[in-house]
Design a protein around this motif. Structure first.
Motif, short mmCIF file in Angstrom:
data_model
loop_
_atom_site.label_atom_id
_atom_site.label_comp_id
_atom_site.label_asym_id
_atom_site.label_seq_id
_atom_site.Cartn_x
_atom_site.Cartn_y
_atom_site.Cartn_z
N UNK A 1 3.92 0.19 -13.78
CA UNK A 1 4.42 -0.38 -12.52
C UNK A 1 3.41 -0.13 -11.40
N UNK A 2 2.78 1.04 -11.39
CA UNK A 2 1.75 1.34 -10.39
C UNK A 2 0.61 0.33 -10.48
N UNK A 3 0.20 -0.02 -11.67
CA UNK A 3 -0.86 -1.03 -11.82
C UNK A 3 -0.44 -2.37 -11.21
N UNK A 4 0.84 -2.72 -11.36
CA UNK A 4 1.34 -3.94 -10.70
C UNK A 4 1.21 -3.83 -9.19
N UNK A 5 1.55 -2.67 -8.64
CA UNK A 5 1.46 -2.50 -7.19
C UNK A 5 0.02 -2.42 -6.71
N UNK A 6 -0.87 -1.89 -7.51
CA UNK A 6 -2.29 -1.91 -7.13
C UNK A 6 -2.79 -3.34 -7.10
N UNK A 7 -2.43 -4.12 -8.11
CA UNK A 7 -2.81 -5.54 -8.12
C UNK A 7 -2.17 -6.28 -6.95
N UNK A 8 -0.92 -5.95 -6.63
CA UNK A 8 -0.25 -6.55 -5.47
C UNK A 8 -0.98 -6.22 -4.19
N UNK A 9 -1.43 -4.99 -4.07
CA UNK A 9 -2.18 -4.59 -2.89
C UNK A 9 -3.45 -5.42 -2.77
N UNK A 10 -4.14 -5.64 -3.88
CA UNK A 10 -5.36 -6.45 -3.85
C UNK A 10 -5.05 -7.90 -3.47
N UNK A 11 -3.97 -8.44 -4.01
CA UNK A 11 -3.57 -9.81 -3.67
C UNK A 11 -3.20 -9.91 -2.20
N UNK A 12 -2.41 -8.96 -1.71
CA UNK A 12 -2.01 -9.02 -0.30
C UNK A 12 -3.22 -8.77 0.61
N UNK A 13 -4.17 -7.96 0.16
CA UNK A 13 -5.40 -7.77 0.94
C UNK A 13 -6.18 -9.07 1.05
N UNK A 14 -6.32 -9.75 -0.06
CA UNK A 14 -7.03 -11.03 -0.04
C UNK A 14 -6.30 -12.03 0.87
N UNK A 15 -4.99 -12.08 0.75
CA UNK A 15 -4.20 -13.02 1.55
C UNK A 15 -4.38 -12.76 3.04
N UNK A 16 -4.36 -11.50 3.44
CA UNK A 16 -4.52 -11.16 4.85
C UNK A 16 -5.93 -11.43 5.33
N UNK B 1 0.83 -1.21 0.00
CA UNK B 1 0.00 0.00 0.00
C UNK B 1 0.85 1.26 0.00
N UNK B 2 1.87 1.27 0.85
CA UNK B 2 2.73 2.46 0.96
C UNK B 2 3.40 2.74 -0.38
N UNK B 3 3.95 1.71 -1.00
CA UNK B 3 4.63 1.90 -2.28
C UNK B 3 3.63 2.37 -3.35
N UNK B 4 2.45 1.78 -3.38
CA UNK B 4 1.44 2.19 -4.36
C UNK B 4 1.05 3.65 -4.16
N UNK B 5 0.87 4.07 -2.92
CA UNK B 5 0.51 5.47 -2.65
C UNK B 5 1.64 6.42 -3.06
N UNK B 6 2.88 6.04 -2.77
CA UNK B 6 4.02 6.88 -3.18
C UNK B 6 4.07 7.00 -4.70
N UNK B 7 3.79 5.90 -5.38
CA UNK B 7 3.82 5.93 -6.85
C UNK B 7 2.70 6.81 -7.41
N UNK B 8 1.55 6.80 -6.75
CA UNK B 8 0.45 7.69 -7.18
C UNK B 8 0.87 9.15 -7.04
N UNK B 9 1.50 9.49 -5.93
CA UNK B 9 1.88 10.89 -5.71
C UNK B 9 2.96 11.32 -6.71
N UNK B 10 3.92 10.46 -6.98
CA UNK B 10 4.98 10.85 -7.92
C UNK B 10 4.45 10.90 -9.35
N UNK B 11 3.56 9.99 -9.70
CA UNK B 11 2.95 10.05 -11.03
C UNK B 11 2.14 11.32 -11.21
#
Length: 184
Positions: free
Chosen positions: A151-166, A98-108
Motif C-alpha cells: 500500500x505504501x508503494x501505491x502512495x509513493x506512486x500517488x505522490x509522484x503522480x500528484x507532484x507531476x499534476x501540480x 505525502x502526509x499519508x505516505x510519510x505516516x505509512x513509512x513511520x508505521x512500517x
C-alpha cells in the motif's frame, strides 16, 4: 493546428491519463490497507508456557493498525472527492498523499523494528527472541507488514503522480544567456 493548441491538447490528455492512474492507485490501495488492517487487528496467539500475545500488546503494532485505518479512510474519501469534484485542488492531493505516505513509512518502520526484536532478540537488554514461541503471530505480522508496504508503494506512486499534476502547470525557468553581461 497551431503549436499552442497542440500543446494544450497534449497537456489535457496527459492530465486525464494521470487522473486515471491516480484513481487506479487509490483503488489499489484500498484492499491493501484493508487487508493489512484486518490481518494485524486479528493477530493473536496463545502459548501454554508464555501466555497470550495480541497486536494490542505492542505499541508499534497498534500504531500500524491506526495508520492503516487512516490510509484506508483517506483512500476512500479521496476517491469520492476526486470523482465528485468536491476538491478540485491538485495541491490538496499533493500534500495529503505525502502526509499519508510519510505516516505509512513511520508505521512500517515501527513494525519492522518489532519484528526484528521478536526474531533476533536483544542480548544487551536480556530479551530473548520470541518468534520460535509465537511463530504464527510473527508470520501474520510479516504478512501484514508486506501488505502495508505494498500500500505504501501505491502512495509513493500517488505522490509522484500528484507532484507531476501540480508542477506540470508551471513553466520551467528560462535559461539566461551567459554571453551577456550582468549589467546589460
Amino acid at each position: 493546428m497551431g503549436d499552442q493548441a497542440e500543446s494544450t491538447l497534449i497537456s489535457s490528455n496527459n492530465h486525464q491519463v494521470f487522473r486515471v492512474v491516480g484513481l487506479s492507485l487509490r483503488l489499489a490501495a484500498i484492499p491493501l490497507c484493508a487487508a493489512s488492517l484486518w490481518v494485524m487487528a486479528t493477530n493473536k496467539q496463545a502459548n501454554e508456557s508464555y501466555g497470550k500475545v495480541e497486536f494490542s500488546d505492542l505499541p508499534g503494532l497498534r500504531y500500524m493498525v491506526c495508520i492503516s485505518a487512516i490510509s484506508l479512510g483517506y483512500s476512500v474519501v479521496s476517491i469520492l472527492f476526486a470523482c465528485l469534484g468536491c476538491v478540485n485542488n491538485d495541491w490538496f492531493f499533493f500534500i495529503s498523499d505525502q502526509v499519508v505516505a510519510y505516516l505509512m513509512v513511520t508505521s512500517g518502520s515501527a513494525v519492522a523494528e518489532v519484528l526484528y526484536l521478536a526474531r533476533e532478540g536483544d542480548r544487551k537488554a536480556s530479551w530473548s527472541e520470541a518468534c520460535s514461541y509465537y511463530g504464527r503471530f510473527c508470520d501474520r505480522t510479516k504478512v501484514s507488514l508486506a501488505l502495508h508496504l505494498a500500500a505504501l508503494l501505491c502512495f509513493i506512486a500517488l505522490f509522484l503522480v500528484s507532484s507531476y499534476t501540480v508542477f506540470s502547470k508551471f513553466e520551467a525557468p528560462s535559461v539566461s544567456d551567459s554571453s551577456k553581461g550582468v549589467g546589460e
